[in-house]
Scaffold this motif. Sequence first.
Motif, short mmCIF file in Angstrom:
data_model
loop_
_atom_site.label_atom_id
_atom_site.label_comp_id
_atom_site.label_asym_id
_atom_site.label_seq_id
_atom_site.Cartn_x
_atom_site.Cartn_y
_atom_site.Cartn_z
N UNK A 176 0.85 -1.20 0.00
CA UNK A 176 0.00 0.00 0.00
C UNK A 176 0.89 1.25 0.00
N UNK A 177 0.40 2.29 -0.63
CA UNK A 177 1.13 3.56 -0.65
C UNK A 177 1.00 4.21 0.74
N UNK A 178 2.09 4.24 1.44
CA UNK A 178 2.03 4.73 2.83
C UNK A 178 1.70 6.22 2.91
N UNK A 179 1.89 6.92 1.77
CA UNK A 179 1.54 8.34 1.77
C UNK A 179 0.07 8.57 1.42
N UNK A 180 -0.57 7.48 1.03
CA UNK A 180 -1.96 7.62 0.61
C UNK A 180 -2.69 6.30 0.88
N UNK A 181 -2.87 6.04 2.15
CA UNK A 181 -3.41 4.74 2.55
C UNK A 181 -4.92 4.66 2.26
N UNK A 182 -5.34 3.65 1.49
CA UNK A 182 -6.78 3.53 1.23
C UNK A 182 -7.55 3.15 2.50
N UNK A 183 -8.68 3.80 2.70
CA UNK A 183 -9.45 3.55 3.93
C UNK A 183 -10.84 3.06 3.59
N UNK A 184 -11.43 2.31 4.51
CA UNK A 184 -12.82 1.89 4.36
C UNK A 184 -13.71 3.04 4.81
N UNK A 185 -15.03 2.85 4.63
CA UNK A 185 -15.96 3.92 5.03
C UNK A 185 -15.84 4.25 6.50
N UNK A 186 -15.46 3.23 7.30
CA UNK A 186 -15.37 3.47 8.73
C UNK A 186 -13.98 3.97 9.15
N UNK A 187 -13.12 4.20 8.14
CA UNK A 187 -11.83 4.82 8.45
C UNK A 187 -10.68 3.85 8.72
N UNK A 188 -10.98 2.53 8.64
CA UNK A 188 -9.88 1.58 8.84
C UNK A 188 -9.08 1.39 7.55
N UNK A 189 -7.87 0.89 7.68
CA UNK A 189 -7.07 0.62 6.49
C UNK A 189 -7.78 -0.44 5.65
N UNK A 190 -7.95 -0.15 4.36
CA UNK A 190 -8.67 -1.08 3.50
C UNK A 190 -7.71 -2.15 2.99
N UNK A 191 -7.52 -3.20 3.82
CA UNK A 191 -6.52 -4.22 3.48
C UNK A 191 -6.92 -5.02 2.24
N UNK A 192 -8.18 -4.95 1.84
CA UNK A 192 -8.60 -5.66 0.62
C UNK A 192 -7.84 -5.15 -0.59
N UNK A 193 -7.42 -3.88 -0.51
CA UNK A 193 -6.66 -3.30 -1.64
C UNK A 193 -5.17 -3.61 -1.57
N UNK A 194 -4.75 -4.25 -0.50
CA UNK A 194 -3.32 -4.57 -0.37
C UNK A 194 -2.98 -5.78 -1.26
N UNK A 195 -1.72 -6.03 -1.46
CA UNK A 195 -1.25 -7.06 -2.40
C UNK A 195 -1.96 -8.39 -2.22
N UNK A 196 -2.04 -8.86 -0.99
CA UNK A 196 -2.64 -10.17 -0.75
C UNK A 196 -4.13 -10.08 -0.39
#
Length: 478
Positions: A176-196
Motif C-alpha cells: 500500500x502507498x504509505x503516503x496515501x493509505x486507502x481507507x474503508x468507510x469506517x476509516x480503517x485501512x482497507x486491506x482488501x486493496x493490499x497485495x494479498x
Amino acid sequence: MSKRTKISEILRNEATGYEVTVKGWVRTFRNNQFIALNDGSTNNNIQIVVDFENTPEATLKRITTGAAIGISGTVIASQGKGQKVEVKAKTLEIIGDSDPEKYPLQPKKHSLEFLREIAHLRFRTNTFGAVFRIRHSLAFAIHQFFNDRGFVYLHTPIITASDAEGAGEMFRVTTLDLNNIPRTETGEIDVKQDFFGKTTNLTVSGQLEGELAAMAFGEVYTFGPTFRAENSNTTRHLAEFWMIEPEMAFYDLDDNMDLAEALMKYVIGYTLTHNKEDIDFLTQRLLEEEKLKPQTERSEMNLLEKLQFCLGNNFERVTYTQAIDILRESNHNKKKKFQYLIDKWGADLQSEHERYLVEKHFKKPVILSDYPKEIKAFYMRQNDDGTTVRAMDILFPGIGEMVGGSQREERLDKLETRMKEMHIPTEELSWYLDTRRFGTCPHAGFGLGFERLVLFVTGMTNIRDVIPFPRTPKNAEF
Ligand code: 4AD
Ligand code: MG
C-alpha cells in the motif's frame, strides 16, 4: 591460472615437490619477499616466497594487505618457523589492488565493535573466518542429523497472515502507498486493496505450518529465517534470525526433550571433529580476552572444555515449579541480587534467572518443563492440573534460552477453548484446527535459535557477531 588449490589442502597434505596455483588475499608482505596469503579455507595463511630480484618493482609495490593475488609455483619444505611447507612463486598475478592508505583492515587487532561497522570486510579476519566456517558446519550438521533420521525438510512460508506465537511482534508486509493509505468507510485501512487482499507479515515461526506437514510425513523440520519486531536491544536478540523447528507426530514431551538433546550433542560433536582448528583458535582468543578480567570473573572451563563437557553430560531436567523453588530459596534471591525478585509461583523467568540456574546452580544445560499456561503460547498441551502446560525450554550456560518447544494440544475442544480465552481468532486458523479434526494425534516440536547455538559453539558474546549482517532495532546496514 584457472584451477586453484585451497590453502587448507596444501597445509593439511604437508607434501612437497609439486606445482600448485593458489589465489587469495594478502594478509601481510614482509622484506619484499614473504607473502602471508589467505583464501578463507582456513585461518592459517600460506607463505609465498617471491623471487623479488626477478619481479618488477611495480608489481612488488602492489602486493599490499587486502589485495587479491594469484600465484603459481612449487610447494617446498619451509626453512622458516611456523609452517612446514610454503610456495616458491614462479608466476605472480595481481588480480585486484587494495590501496593500503584506504584499506580499513590493518594487520593488527581490531575491536569487535569496529569490525561490526565494517561487517562487509570482517569475514577477512581470523575471528570471523572461524565463526562463519563454524556457522556453516553447524547448518550442515543440522541437515545431516535430520536427514539421517528420515525427517522431511519443509520450506514454510516467509510471508504469512497468521501470528504463530500470538505475541504480536510482527513486521507488516504491504505494498500500500504509505503516503496515501486507502481507507474503508469506517476509516480503517482497507486491506482488501493490499497485495494479498489481507493483512500479512513476516513469519515469527514456521511451527503451525510444520504441524500440518507432520500430520502427513510424521517427522519434519524447518530451517529458515524468522522475524521478530521486539524492541530488545540485547546481546541475545535479533530482529531477523534463523530457526530450526522440528515437528514430530506421535511424540510426547519426553521424546521431544530426547530429540533436542541428541540434536544439540550431535551438532556440537560435529564441529569438534570438523572445525577443530577454528575452535582451538577461538578457545585461545577467549583465553586472551579473559586475561583482562579479574581472576574471580574468569570462566572455570575454556571454550573447548565447555563444549566437551556439554557432550559428556546429560542435560538436567527440572520442572518450572522445581526451578521456582530453587530460585526463591537461593541466596541470590534472599540477598536481592536479582533485578526481578522471585516471590511467587507464576512469575515469568528473566534471563538472569535462567542463567543463575544453568551457570550457578546446575552448572550444565537445563531443560525446564511444565510452565504456567499464562506465560506460554496457546498451542501447548494442557496438563491435568489445569494450570501448567507441557512446555520445555532448554537453557545453556552463557546464553540462557536456546530452545523453546512443547507437546502440542491435540484435543480440539481443549485447544479451541484455550484459543478463545487468549483471543486467538479460531476462524482464521481453521486450517490449523483441521489437523485436530481429521486424524489428530499426540505430537511435539521445538524451535532452536540458530544464532544462539552459534554463539555457544564459538564462545562469542554478542549475537551480532555470529550472523553476517545483523538486523537489530535502528540497524539494517548492508
Ligand atoms: O521460544 P520461541 O519464541 O519459540 C517458537 O517460536 C516456537 N514456535 C518454536 C517451536 O516450538 N517450533 O523461539 C524459539 C527459539 C528461542 O529459544 C531462541 O533460541 C530463539 O528461537 N529466538 C531468538 N533468537 C534470536 N533473536 C530473537 N529475537 C529470538 N527470539 C527467539
Ligand atoms: Mg521461548
